[in-house]
Design a protein around this motif. Structure first.
Motif, PDB file in Angstrom:
ATOM      1  N   MET A   1      -0.821  75.895 -47.620  1.00 50.23           N
ATOM      2  CA  MET A   1      -0.839  74.569 -48.168  1.00 50.23           C
ATOM      3  C   MET A   1      -2.356  74.576 -49.093  1.00 50.23           C
ATOM      4  N   PHE A   2      -3.299  75.092 -48.796  1.00 49.89           N
ATOM      5  CA  PHE A   2      -4.604  75.225 -49.299  1.00 49.89           C
ATOM      6  C   PHE A   2      -4.439  75.985 -50.559  1.00 49.89           C
TER       7      PHE A   2
ATOM      8  N   LEU B   1       9.234  68.855 -36.229  1.00 46.46           N
ATOM      9  CA  LEU B   1       9.515  67.916 -37.519  1.00 46.46           C
ATOM     10  C   LEU B   1       9.216  68.809 -38.550  1.00 46.46           C
ATOM     11  N   THR B   2      10.318  68.428 -39.634  1.00 41.70           N
ATOM     12  CA  THR B   2      10.044  69.070 -40.702  1.00 41.70           C
ATOM     13  C   THR B   2      10.435  67.930 -41.889  1.00 41.70           C
TER      14      THR B   2
ATOM     15  N   GLY C   1       6.881  64.724 -55.737  1.00 39.12           N
ATOM     16  CA  GLY C   1       5.678  64.705 -56.362  1.00 39.12           C
ATOM     17  C   GLY C   1       4.881  63.669 -55.873  1.00 39.12           C
ATOM     18  N   SER C   2       5.367  62.578 -55.088  1.00 39.32           N
ATOM     19  CA  SER C   2       4.395  61.510 -54.491  1.00 39.32           C
ATOM     20  C   SER C   2       3.810  62.415 -53.233  1.00 39.32           C
ATOM     21  N   LYS C   3       2.514  61.605 -52.974  1.00 42.19           N
ATOM     22  CA  LYS C   3       1.710  62.118 -52.011  1.00 42.19           C
ATOM     23  C   LYS C   3       2.510  62.048 -50.392  1.00 42.19           C
ATOM     24  N   VAL C   4       2.037  62.838 -49.608  1.00 43.19           N
ATOM     25  CA  VAL C   4       2.598  62.961 -48.462  1.00 43.19           C
ATOM     26  C   VAL C   4       1.482  63.412 -47.614  1.00 43.19           C
ATOM     27  N   ILE C   5       1.005  62.738 -46.333  1.00 41.30           N
ATOM     28  CA  ILE C   5      -0.191  63.236 -45.347  1.00 41.30           C
ATOM     29  C   ILE C   5       0.464  63.909 -44.065  1.00 41.30           C
ATOM     30  N   ALA C   6      -0.047  65.108 -43.702  1.00 43.33           N
ATOM     31  CA  ALA C   6       0.472  65.749 -42.587  1.00 43.33           C
ATOM     32  C   ALA C   6      -0.728  66.036 -41.604  1.00 43.33           C
TER      33      ALA C   6
ATOM     34  N   SER D   1       6.707  73.092 -44.022  1.00 45.29           N
ATOM     35  CA  SER D   1       7.815  72.286 -44.688  1.00 45.29           C
ATOM     36  C   SER D   1       7.176  71.381 -45.538  1.00 45.29           C
ATOM     37  N   VAL D   2       5.924  70.808 -45.524  1.00 43.80           N
ATOM     38  CA  VAL D   2       5.248  70.103 -46.241  1.00 43.80           C
ATOM     39  C   VAL D   2       4.811  70.729 -47.687  1.00 43.80           C
ATOM     40  N   ASN D   3       4.447  71.879 -47.321  1.00 49.11           N
ATOM     41  CA  ASN D   3       3.799  72.707 -48.435  1.00 49.11           C
ATOM     42  C   ASN D   3       5.173  73.039 -49.385  1.00 49.11           C
TER      43      ASN D   3
END
Length: 357
Positions: free
Chosen positions: A305-306, A245-246, A166-171, A277-279
């Protein structure tokens, strides 16, 4: 302008590669060589900034020549040969790039694209190589690492509290022109940001040195990603040049997972693989950044993601070296904001503070 020596025993391939390299504004073919011995004399005569090396050559094979070159006259070298040469450990022998020659039936357009992408991604290394005067050493600001208490990428660090799901991640995804553009962004980023994961289309053997370069020019701690790392605030993880990378949720952590699988969207590493993977792992808490690059890698997963509520931005045409990947993402309806390269760091900071959604 960077000068190039082409080493290939095929007259037709020398002409093809020469025409392709000469069409790139930053590069000029200064000479060609038919074998290793011819190349040795022309390196002495012309002192090129970069050499391209074929593996299957008469008199001395390209791998032996590459090893001798790195031992006696180390310089940037890109192998341009068949796909099978990866088994020769050419990157361990000192090559900084690999471009497979076209297969039967493959268009020259695709081959030219690979040549161009590889050379443009090597420009920062070439800048360092061509700075031969002692005064150039003053540009290395090791003091910055000490001021910000940064950690060297290879240094063993104590474990820190992990992020909670739930924390933010920037891809971030980028390709042609991305090396210099990422350097610009990371110079402007402060410490303490949510973790950043990056896929830059980059040759194997070059990604680790690029991670060092980012690390030395930013307050963010940057290193080449390793398998199974826990994502932490203030750190950035760059995809290795030969692995996808995932990230995935494992217990209460986000962790990196490297995949040695087939190319996706014609690339390995692939932006689509990272963004997907980020999504799946971060969902609406993620931020996706699409930067300069050729092709459409990343646009499909960025649309996911959007649609899932993540915050997505794309670099605008005016500030891109190549407006391919951002354009495809915009056309797919995957982008909320279209911004200049100079604004990307600011938008990342604002997202991390909850001011951008």
């Amino acid at each position: 302008m960077y000068t190039v020596l082409i080493i290939d025993d095929s007259p037709s391939m020398r002409r093809v590669i020469k025409d392709m390299i000469d069409s790139i504004d930053e590069f000029e073919v200064i000479a060609t060589a038919v074998d290793a011995y011819d190349a040795r004399e022309k390196i002495k005569q012309y002192e090129p900034d970069l050499v391209t090396i074929d593996i299957n050559m008469p008199k001395m094979d390209g791998v032996t020549f590459l090893r001798n070159l790195m031992r006696l006259h180390p310089m940037p070298a890109v192998v341009v040969s068949g796909e099978g040469v990866r088994g020769n450990d050419i990157f361990d022998d000192g090559a900084v790039g690999f471009v497979p020659k076209p297969e039967a039936g493959e268009s020259m357009v695709s081959f030219h694209s690979r040549i161009k992408d590889t050379l443009l991604n090597l420009t920062f290394l070439l800048k360092r190589y061509t700075l031969k005067k002692p005064k150039a050493l003053k540009q290395v600001k090791t003091s910055k690492i000490e001021v910000h208490h940064k950690v060297h990428p290879n240094e063993v660090i104590p474990s820190k509290p992990a992020l909670m799901p739930g924390s933010k991640v920037i891809a971030i995804g980028s390709s042609t022109g991305g090396v210099e553009s990422l350097l610009k962004v990371f110079r402007d980023l402060p410490s303490g940001l949510p973790p950043i994961v990056i896929t830059q289309h980059i040759p194997y053997g070059f990604s680790n040195s690029f991670a060092h370069r980012l690390n030395d020019n930013s307050q963010v701690n940057v290193h080449e990603a390793k398998d199974g790392e826990i994502l932490e605030r203030g750190y950035a993880y760059l995809a290795p040049g030969n692995m996808h990378l995932t990230i995935e949720k494992v217990g209460g952590n986000y962790k990196t997972k490297l995949l040695d699988t087939v190319k996706v969207s014609q690339h390995k590493p692939s932006v689509d693989v990272l963004f997907r993977s980020v999504n799946n792992s971060v969902g609406s808490s993620a931020m996706g950044v699409m930067m300069t690059g050729m092709g459409d890698d990343g646009s499909i997963a960025m649309k996911d993601m959007f649609d899932n509520g993540a915050y997505t931005v794309a670099q605008n045409k005016e500030s891109c070296v190549v407006f391919g990947m951002p354009m495809k993402a915009i056309q797919a309806g995957a982008v909320k904001d279209i911004i200049h390269l100079n604004e990307i760091a600011q938008y990342i900071v604002e997202y991390s503070k909850g001011r951008r959604r």
